[in-house]
Motif scaffolding. Sequence first.
Motif, PDB file in Angstrom:
ATOM      1  N   VAL A   1      -1.445   0.392  -8.641  1.00 24.28           N
ATOM      2  CA  VAL A   1      -0.850  -0.945  -8.599  1.00 24.28           C
ATOM      3  C   VAL A   1      -1.880  -1.928  -9.142  1.00 24.28           C
ATOM      4  CG1 VAL A   1       0.681  -0.445  -6.653  1.00 24.28           C
ATOM      5  CG2 VAL A   1      -1.591  -1.403  -6.222  1.00 24.28           C
ATOM      6  N   HIS A   2      -1.446  -3.146  -9.378  1.00 24.13           N
ATOM      7  CA  HIS A   2      -2.358  -4.175  -9.879  1.00 24.13           C
ATOM      8  C   HIS A   2      -3.459  -4.395  -8.850  1.00 24.13           C
ATOM      9  CE1 HIS A   2      -3.895  -7.942 -11.368  1.00 24.13           C
ATOM     10  NE2 HIS A   2      -3.097  -7.859 -12.436  1.00 24.13           N
ATOM     11  N   CYS A   3      -4.701  -4.355  -9.300  1.00 25.06           N
ATOM     12  CA  CYS A   3      -5.848  -4.422  -8.387  1.00 25.06           C
ATOM     13  C   CYS A   3      -6.040  -5.794  -7.742  1.00 25.06           C
ATOM     14  CB  CYS A   3      -7.126  -3.995  -9.095  1.00 25.06           C
ATOM     15  SG  CYS A   3      -7.620  -5.087 -10.441  1.00 25.06           S
ATOM     16  N   GLN A   4      -5.396  -6.823  -8.268  1.00 25.12           N
ATOM     17  CA  GLN A   4      -5.551  -8.151  -7.668  1.00 25.12           C
ATOM     18  C   GLN A   4      -4.449  -8.456  -6.643  1.00 25.12           C
ATOM     19  OE1 GLN A   4      -5.953 -10.811 -11.002  1.00 25.12           O
ATOM     20  NE2 GLN A   4      -8.134 -10.391 -11.187  1.00 25.12           N
ATOM     21  N   THR A   5      -3.628  -7.464  -6.343  1.00 24.16           N
ATOM     22  CA  THR A   5      -2.654  -7.626  -5.260  1.00 24.16           C
ATOM     23  C   THR A   5      -3.296  -7.095  -3.974  1.00 24.16           C
ATOM     24  OG1 THR A   5      -1.647  -5.433  -5.502  1.00 24.16           O
ATOM     25  CG2 THR A   5      -0.738  -7.230  -6.866  1.00 24.16           C
ATOM     26  N   THR A   6      -2.600  -7.275  -2.887  1.00 21.86           N
ATOM     27  CA  THR A   6      -3.074  -6.740  -1.603  1.00 21.86           C
ATOM     28  C   THR A   6      -2.325  -5.466  -1.211  1.00 21.86           C
ATOM     29  OG1 THR A   6      -1.529  -8.111  -0.349  1.00 21.86           O
ATOM     30  CG2 THR A   6      -3.725  -9.042  -0.773  1.00 21.86           C
ATOM     31  N   VAL A   7      -1.597  -4.882  -2.140  1.00 25.03           N
ATOM     32  CA  VAL A   7      -0.775  -3.704  -1.822  1.00 25.03           C
ATOM     33  C   VAL A   7      -1.626  -2.587  -1.228  1.00 25.03           C
ATOM     34  CG1 VAL A   7       0.696  -1.888  -2.798  1.00 25.03           C
ATOM     35  CG2 VAL A   7       1.024  -4.268  -3.501  1.00 25.03           C
ATOM     36  N   ILE A   8      -2.734  -2.249  -1.863  1.00 22.79           N
ATOM     37  CA  ILE A   8      -3.563  -1.143  -1.375  1.00 22.79           C
ATOM     38  C   ILE A   8      -4.295  -1.521  -0.096  1.00 22.79           C
ATOM     39  CG2 ILE A   8      -5.481   0.419  -1.916  1.00 22.79           C
ATOM     40  CD1 ILE A   8      -2.857   1.050  -3.435  1.00 22.79           C
ATOM     41  N   SER A   9      -4.836  -2.728  -0.033  1.00 21.58           N
ATOM     42  CA  SER A   9      -5.530  -3.116   1.205  1.00 21.58           C
ATOM     43  C   SER A   9      -4.539  -3.197   2.366  1.00 21.58           C
ATOM     44  CB  SER A   9      -6.303  -4.421   1.031  1.00 21.58           C
ATOM     45  OG  SER A   9      -5.444  -5.482   0.713  1.00 21.58           O
ATOM     46  N   ASP A  10      -3.313  -3.656   2.112  1.00 23.97           N
ATOM     47  CA  ASP A  10      -2.287  -3.670   3.152  1.00 23.97           C
ATOM     48  C   ASP A  10      -1.951  -2.246   3.595  1.00 23.97           C
ATOM     49  OD1 ASP A  10      -2.218  -6.436   2.859  1.00 23.97           O
ATOM     50  OD2 ASP A  10      -0.306  -6.458   1.769  1.00 23.97           O
ATOM     51  N   ALA A  11      -1.862  -1.320   2.635  1.00 19.72           N
ATOM     52  CA  ALA A  11      -1.587   0.085   2.966  1.00 19.72           C
ATOM     53  C   ALA A  11      -2.726   0.670   3.791  1.00 19.72           C
ATOM     54  CB  ALA A  11      -1.380   0.899   1.692  1.00 19.72           C
ATOM     55  N   ARG A  12      -3.940   0.346   3.419  1.00 18.38           N
ATOM     56  CA  ARG A  12      -5.110   0.840   4.156  1.00 18.38           C
ATOM     57  C   ARG A  12      -5.050   0.360   5.610  1.00 18.38           C
ATOM     58  NH1 ARG A  12      -8.810  -0.604   0.651  1.00 18.38           N
ATOM     59  NH2 ARG A  12      -9.112   1.412  -0.328  1.00 18.38           N
ATOM     60  N   THR A  13      -4.676  -0.895   5.805  1.00 17.87           N
ATOM     61  CA  THR A  13      -4.558  -1.454   7.157  1.00 17.87           C
ATOM     62  C   THR A  13      -3.405  -0.796   7.922  1.00 17.87           C
ATOM     63  OG1 THR A  13      -5.462  -3.577   6.438  1.00 17.87           O
ATOM     64  CG2 THR A  13      -4.167  -3.584   8.468  1.00 17.87           C
ATOM     65  N   ALA A  14      -2.271  -0.650   7.274  1.00 20.08           N
ATOM     66  CA  ALA A  14      -1.078  -0.120   7.943  1.00 20.08           C
ATOM     67  C   ALA A  14      -1.109   1.392   8.158  1.00 20.08           C
ATOM     68  CB  ALA A  14       0.167  -0.491   7.144  1.00 20.08           C
ATOM     69  N   PHE A  15      -1.645   2.123   7.167  1.00 15.67           N
ATOM     70  CA  PHE A  15      -1.513   3.571   7.193  1.00 15.67           C
ATOM     71  C   PHE A  15      -2.830   4.320   7.378  1.00 15.67           C
ATOM     72  CE2 PHE A  15       1.825   2.063   4.090  1.00 15.67           C
ATOM     73  CZ  PHE A  15       2.827   1.995   5.033  1.00 15.67           C
ATOM     74  N   GLY A  16      -3.937   3.589   7.394  1.00 16.22           N
ATOM     75  CA  GLY A  16      -5.240   4.220   7.620  1.00 16.22           C
ATOM     76  C   GLY A  16      -5.507   5.364   6.678  1.00 16.22           C
ATOM     77  N   ASP A  17      -5.803   6.529   7.237  1.00 20.38           N
ATOM     78  CA  ASP A  17      -6.184   7.678   6.415  1.00 20.38           C
ATOM     79  C   ASP A  17      -5.000   8.522   5.951  1.00 20.38           C
ATOM     80  OD1 ASP A  17      -5.490   8.883   8.782  1.00 20.38           O
ATOM     81  OD2 ASP A  17      -7.449   9.819   9.124  1.00 20.38           O
ATOM     82  N   ALA A  18      -3.800   7.960   5.964  1.00 21.72           N
ATOM     83  CA  ALA A  18      -2.639   8.689   5.442  1.00 21.72           C
ATOM     84  C   ALA A  18      -2.774   8.928   3.937  1.00 21.72           C
ATOM     85  CB  ALA A  18      -1.349   7.927   5.720  1.00 21.72           C
TER      86      ALA A  18
END
Length: 141
Positions: free
Chosen positions: A83-100
């Motif tokens: 995904v676009h690196c300037q979005t929060t999609v990955i950081s949000d996923a990291r927060t929500a899903f941890g090590d999934a």
Amino acid sequence: MNSANPPFQNDAVAEVFACLPAVARASLLEIRQLIFEVAETEGVGPIEETLKWGQPAYLTSQSKSGTSVRLGAPKFGGYALYVHCQTTVISDARTAFGDAFTYEGNRAVLFDAQSCISNTPLALLIASALTYHRRNKKGPR
């Protein structure tokens, strides 16, 4: 997944998939199907399938509700959803899903050849990307 993958919208995308290693191709086709399914359930409108940086990319061009999602096979093996690196999609996923997931900075989730995507909350991550602008009320990225 319930239905077969939709036909490719773009011959260049079909060619990229045809050239992928077999394991990555099968898994990325499964993710591609999931993208179209999530787009339908999230009501983001038609998905445009094209190439960005030589990789299959999925855009909400008509509704502009989300950020683009790209699929690829990293040089070190496996496969990835970007995904676009300037979005929060990955950081949000990291927060929500941890090590999934295995993450690459703020731009990707990585899978190895043995990964089973049905055991991950990938549909939720894809939904987050396809609705990113709608949820954040920001201009397209």
